[in-house]
Design an enzyme around this catalytic site. Structure first.
Site, PDB file in Angstrom:
ATOM      1  N   TYR A 236       0.877  -1.166   0.000  1.00  0.00           N
ATOM      2  CA  TYR A 236       0.000   0.000   0.000  1.00  0.00           C
ATOM      3  C   TYR A 236       0.917   1.220   0.000  1.00  0.00           C
ATOM      4  CZ  TYR A 236      -4.259  -2.613   1.180  1.00  0.00           C
ATOM      5  OH  TYR A 236      -5.346  -3.452   1.158  1.00  0.00           O
ATOM      6  N   ASP A 264      -6.064  -0.707  -6.493  1.00  0.00           N
ATOM      7  CA  ASP A 264      -7.526  -0.600  -6.493  1.00  0.00           C
ATOM      8  C   ASP A 264      -8.067  -0.095  -5.162  1.00  0.00           C
ATOM      9  OD1 ASP A 264      -7.008  -2.794  -4.910  1.00  0.00           O
ATOM     10  OD2 ASP A 264      -8.437  -4.134  -5.909  1.00  0.00           O
ATOM     11  N   HIS A 356      -9.932  -7.207  -5.017  1.00  0.00           N
ATOM     12  CA  HIS A 356      -9.621  -7.070  -3.603  1.00  0.00           C
ATOM     13  C   HIS A 356     -10.487  -8.006  -2.745  1.00  0.00           C
ATOM     14  CE1 HIS A 356      -7.045  -4.099  -1.366  1.00  0.00           C
ATOM     15  NE2 HIS A 356      -7.636  -4.689  -0.346  1.00  0.00           N
TER      16      HIS A 356
END
Length: 497
Positions: A236, A264, A356
């Site tokens: 991230y 995403d 995800h």
């Protein structure tokens, strides 16, 4: 050696003077209270007391010694003055009873079994975080249903006495065409957290993707690997690019072989099962948040761990990533042919077709459905398969038959997250090893029955995916999946009338 008595520690039980005991040592954490990423409330709960039992499940052993100045290390506690007062709740007693009543590992025959055991024994907060998906949870269910709309077209009379399901992923050998995808906060479900995955993967030649939001520290996970074990890193991107740069370059020095950048999640989705859990205590804070303030803790675990993620991430950042590392870069969360082609043109090593785990944009399509269009688009860039660009799929995979369908349609390998996570929540490292063995057994059977002796022999003509875009149909129900799925709930009155 001068000991500190428990009575002395108990005198420092307020925000103005807060001492705690951890592993037999006394620490003055008063000045750390406003900086603690989980807020001061959880520390003050143990002010003047032994906090070891609360500290251990979510921190590496050296965190407190590393982050507190030496002058705040006050000295050892006098063991003769400490009275252990561990209160066992009725919920924990029930949980221990359920653990003792689990089916034996020999009785576990598929990955769905791990999920039902985990659902039964996990604390409600942990199950809500792990199992939740966004909004109406359409996509998480579609991820599973999509595989049931693909049918095999097996070839016969081939010598399948020996089948080989090993492969390479980003040039790294893997005993399975499956990697362990990143899932956050492993210690919510087991005291050893992500280390269960590391140890099992190392024993069986499977590649683990280390999550940014792991409960264990990055170095702790890498240190647990056996020599030569291949690990990837899921990233991230932090709002502070310098933090990201240092993290990525440290990962490269530690031998990480693949950098999977999550693309995403400019904002984490609304996961209502998790949000209904409301206040998050220490177990819902990831290691990368160890020194952050302003962590939201009243909207479920997902909100608590997402504050640092950068919503400004864009294509212009890809050249920067390529400039700071030589690790192969993969974009995780691609959903369209257009973005797949852009990823190829930007020179990354591959993409993961992913939504995800259904936790971001609800009613987005499954990765396996997108695979067909993406492969067709990539064929316009040259021969396929392309040795310089690999496509992976994740989401909804519970059987080796799902793996074979994805590979036949053009995926290089698949990522499995929740299934491996549930396996260690239920049985620790032994559970993960059993899950790997289940994949092996099912792959051997599936490859023999479809008529493929190696992964390279799997081809599109071995499957019928003509119904993949039919989102409503008469496909037989997946009873095992449906039996573990927990429907969303509405707001509840505090008391029954």
């Amino acid at each position: 050696m001068s000991y500190i008595t428990a009575e002395t520690v108990a005198e420092h039980a307020s925000a103005s003077s807060c001492w705690v005991i951890v592993h037999g040592k006394v620490y003055d954490v008063t000045e750390f209270l406003p900086e603690h990423p989980g807020g001061s409330k959880i520390i003050l709960k143990y002010a003047g007391k032994d906090a070891t039992d609360a500290y251990d499940p979510i921190h590496p052993p050296d965190v407190i010694t590393t982050h507190l100045p030496k002058e705040k290390h006050l000295g050892p506690i006098d063991p003769n003055t400490v009275v252990k007062e561990k209160q066992v709740t009725a919920e924990e007693i029930k949980r221990q009873e359920l653990l003792a009543a689990r089916p034996s590992l020999e009785e576990i025959v598929n990955l769905h079994d791990f999920e039902v055991v985990a659902k039964t024994i996990l604390p409600p907060k942990a199950w809500a975080y792990y199992s939740s998906a966004s909004d109406d949870e359409i996509t998480i269910r579609e991820n599973r249903a999509a595989y049931q709309r693909i049918w095999f077209r097996p070839r016969i009379l081939r010598d399948v006495s020996t089948v080989d399901w090993s492969t390479t992923i980003l040039g790294q050998r893997s005993s399975l065409p499956v990697y362990i995808s990143a899932t956050a906060l492993g210690k919510l479900g087991h005291p050893d957290g992500e280390l269960n995955l590391t140890r099992a993967a190392g024993q069986h030649g499977v590649i683990q993707m280390i999550p940014t939001l792991a409960s264990c520290s990055f170095d702790e996970i890498v240190d647990a690997a056996v020599p030569g074990q291949v690990q990837f890193l899921q990233l991230y991107v932090n709002r502070d690019r310098e933090i990201t740069r240092k993290y990525v370059q440290h990962a490269e020095k530690r031998g990480i072989k693949g950098l999977f950048i999550t693309v995403d999640a400019p904002q984490l989705g609304r996961r209502e099962k998790d949000m209904r859990m409301k206040f998050v205590d220490e177990s819902g804070v990831a290691k990368v948040q160890e020194n952050q303030s302003g962590v939201k803790k009243n909207e479920g675990v997902a909100r608590a761990i997402s504050s640092f993620i950068d919503p400004s991430l864009s294509w212009k950042d890809i050249p920067w990533f390529k400039s700071i590392t030589n690790i192969p870069i993969v974009l995780k969360g691609v959903a369209t042919p257009q973005d797949a082609l852009m990823a190829y043109d930007y020179g990354v090593a591959g993409i993961v077709l992913s939504n995800h785990g259904g936790r971001q944009l609800d009613t987005s399509r499954s990765g396996i459905e997108n695979l067909i269009e993406v492969v067709e688009a990539l064929k316009t860039r040259g021969p396929w398969p392309n040795p310089k660009f690999e496509v992976f799929v994740d989401g909804g995979i519970r059987r080796a038959s799902d793996v074979l369908k994805a590979l036949a349609l053009g995926a290089k390998a698949v990522g499995v997250g929740r299934a491996f996570m549930y396996s260690f929540c239920a049985y620790g490292q032994d559970g993960v090893e059993k899950a790997i063995q289940i994949f092996r057994d099912e792959l051997q059977m599936g490859m023999r029955l479809i008529g493929a002796r190696t992964i390279d022999e799997l081809s599109p003509d071995m499957v019928d995916a003509s119904a993949i875009h039919a989102h409503v149909g008469l496909t037989p129900a997946d009873n095992l999946y449906n039996s573990t799925y927990q429907p969303l709930a509405l707001a509840q009155f505090k008391t029954k009338l």
